[in-house]
Design an enzyme around this catalytic site. Structure first.
Site, PDB file in Angstrom:
ATOM      1  N   GLY A 188       3.703  -4.083   2.340  1.00  0.00           N
ATOM      2  CA  GLY A 188       3.573  -4.007   3.741  1.00  0.00           C
ATOM      3  C   GLY A 188       2.610  -3.055   4.457  1.00  0.00           C
ATOM      4  O   GLY A 188       1.954  -2.377   3.623  1.00  0.00           O
ATOM      5  N   ASN A 189       2.613  -2.668   5.641  1.00  0.00           N
ATOM      6  CA  ASN A 189       1.805  -1.689   6.422  1.00  0.00           C
ATOM      7  C   ASN A 189       2.541  -0.824   7.332  1.00  0.00           C
ATOM      8  O   ASN A 189       3.706  -1.496   7.867  1.00  0.00           O
ATOM      9  CB  ASN A 189       0.403  -2.137   6.622  1.00  0.00           C
ATOM     10  CG  ASN A 189       0.681  -3.233   7.495  1.00  0.00           C
ATOM     11  OD1 ASN A 189       1.054  -3.204   8.606  1.00  0.00           O
ATOM     12  ND2 ASN A 189      -0.112  -4.412   6.923  1.00  0.00           N
ATOM     13  N   TYR A 190       2.047  -0.228   8.051  1.00  0.00           N
ATOM     14  CA  TYR A 190       2.554   0.809   8.995  1.00  0.00           C
ATOM     15  C   TYR A 190       2.528  -0.004  10.634  1.00  0.00           C
ATOM     16  O   TYR A 190       2.956   0.989  11.511  1.00  0.00           O
ATOM     17  CB  TYR A 190       2.044   2.387   9.131  1.00  0.00           C
ATOM     18  CG  TYR A 190       2.476   3.016   8.074  1.00  0.00           C
ATOM     19  CD1 TYR A 190       3.589   3.415   7.441  1.00  0.00           C
ATOM     20  CD2 TYR A 190       1.403   3.479   7.023  1.00  0.00           C
ATOM     21  CE1 TYR A 190       4.051   4.020   6.265  1.00  0.00           C
ATOM     22  CE2 TYR A 190       1.835   4.010   5.654  1.00  0.00           C
ATOM     23  CZ  TYR A 190       2.787   4.469   5.536  1.00  0.00           C
ATOM     24  OH  TYR A 190       3.255   5.245   4.325  1.00  0.00           O
ATOM     25  N   SER A 191       2.016  -0.887  10.768  1.00  0.00           N
ATOM     26  CA  SER A 191       1.725  -1.629  12.069  1.00  0.00           C
ATOM     27  C   SER A 191       3.032  -1.653  12.820  1.00  0.00           C
ATOM     28  O   SER A 191       3.928  -2.063  12.167  1.00  0.00           O
ATOM     29  CB  SER A 191       1.112  -2.888  11.925  1.00  0.00           C
ATOM     30  OG  SER A 191       0.928  -3.455  13.288  1.00  0.00           O
ATOM     31  N   ALA A 228      -1.707  -6.796  11.578  1.00  0.00           N
ATOM     32  CA  ALA A 228      -2.329  -6.069  10.462  1.00  0.00           C
ATOM     33  C   ALA A 228      -1.727  -6.907   9.289  1.00  0.00           C
ATOM     34  O   ALA A 228      -0.891  -6.613   8.545  1.00  0.00           O
ATOM     35  CB  ALA A 228      -1.778  -4.924  10.363  1.00  0.00           C
TER      36      ALA A 228
END
Length: 396
Positions: free
Chosen positions: A207-210, A275
């Site tokens: 995943g990512n930090y969005s 994102a």
């Protein structure tokens, strides 16, 4: 927008009265002129001096001035205002407003008001739920008043504990929404927001930090301007507040692509703010991978949603993308715009403090085929307004 608007802010005797300072400050920062009218009980919770310092106007509380005996005309206030907001509004004041008990300056001003009236209840949950309070709120609604209640589905969490009311930012947002020009009425806008999660096994993912804050701000801005918004959102905790937003929840890049491709053909425009993961595991384990077994990932590219919609785009549709770059930002963003068939692209840079993931602010450059416009660091709501303004210019 509230810029240039004249607002009467009514304050009653609630422990939430301190939040009225935040409301007044936010309205003034947005260019509104604010006149405070307080009940005698309100002065027990916050001093008139504090409010007059914020607004630059003497607070009106009594029928006659204590300094020179001059009459405070509630009729004049009713004619002066573009809007009246009572926040916080106690059960007592709500009852008086509903039943025309004009025993203080706030209620007499309300009864003389020619402008729209917004009311933000503030009391504990038992008082709010009491049949008498609900009857009074029903009466006020029948008179055409706007009741600012806790966000849909969150009644208990907002009213639990004495003195709770809707948050100042949301109250101000609703006032801005009321005054906003409905220049997107009749339009359908697709917006993607948040991250995607690409599953490795039942408990792990890429995943990512969005946080989804930027995408939701754009959705709220479009909806406040009259658009019907289709929000395709990855796994984030934030909830859209505007009734004009329909949310489709997705988890993976594949799910987001499928939802976006289904909605886009009936849309006037799409703003791709999510994102989206660029890679996903080639296979997902059906059971949790044990530490002792080790973990080696083989990744494959996900579908490029912007490029896919670019191929589907009709002449009259508009497609907006986002780019997050760390080097040669403008050149890379412009190349993406041209390759994917975007009408313009919004460039973020992680080099700027206060911009990017998780922040409440952002600093962007809007790049179109023939221009570049760099904006200063702003709250994401204001950034959303800039982006939607640019979108409005190019809609046919």
């Amino acid at each position: 927008m509230v810029e240039g608007k004249r607002i009467v802010l009514g304050i009653t005797g609630s422990i939430a009265a301190y939040k009225s300072c935040l409301i007044a400050r936010a309205l003034i920062r947005r260019g509104a002129e604010v006149q405070v009218v307080m009940t005698p009980a309100g002065k027990e919770f916050i001093t008139p001096l504090t409010l007059s310092t914020l607004t630059g106007k003497p607070v009106v509380s009594d029928f006659f001035s204590r300094t020179d005996g001059t009459w405070h005309s509630h009729v004049d206030l009713g004619l002066w205002a573009d809007l009246m907001l009572v926040a916080p509004a106690t059960a007592s004041t709500i009852g008086k407003m509903a039943n025309s008990i004009a025993d203080n300056m706030l209620v007499t001003t309300y009864l003389s008001m020619k402008a729209p009236v917004f009311i933000a209840p503030a009391m504990d949950l038992d008082m709010y739920a009491h049949p008498a309070t609900q009857r009074n709120l029903k009466i006020l609604r029948s008179y055409g008043n706007h009741i600012i209640e806790p966000t849909r589905g969150e009644l208990a969490s907002h009213l639990e504990g004495k003195g709770r009311m809707e948050e100042p930012d949301e109250i101000v947002r609703q006032l801005e929404d009321y005054f906003a020009e409905k220049d997107l009425a009749g339009r359908q806008i697709l917006i993607t927001a948040g991250p995607t999660y690409e599953r490795i096994d039942p408990v792990r993912f890429i995943g990512n930090y969005s946080s989804g804050k930027m995408g939701l701000a754009i959705a709220e801005e479009c909806a406040s301007r009259g658009a019907s918004v289709e929000l395709v959102c990855g796994p984030v905790q934030l909830q859209p507040r505007h009734h004009g937003i329909r949310r489709t929840n997705v988890e993976s890049a594949k799910e987001m692509a499928e939802a976006a491709k289904e909605i886009f053909p009936s849309s006037d425009a799409a703003v791709l703010c999510a994102a989206v993961a660029d890679f996903t595991p080639e296979s997902e384990a059906s059971e949790k991978i044990r530490r002792e077994d080790g973990l080696t990932l083989t990744l494959k590219p996900t579908e490029d949603i912007a490029a896919s919609l670019g191929k589907l785009k009709r002449k009259e549709q508009r497609l907006i993308g986002f780019a997050l770059e760390t080097c040669d930002e403008v050149a890379h963003a412009r190349e993406k715009m041209e390759r994917k068939g975007l009408d313009f692209i919004v460039l973020n840079s992680l080099k700027d403090e206060g911009a990017g993931f998780q922040c409440d602010t952002n600093k962007v450059t809007i790049i179109s085929p023939n221009a570049e416009h760099a904006y200063p660091l702003k709250p994401k709501r204001d950034v959303a307004r800039d982006i939607v303004d640019e979108l409005k210019k190019i809609l046919p």
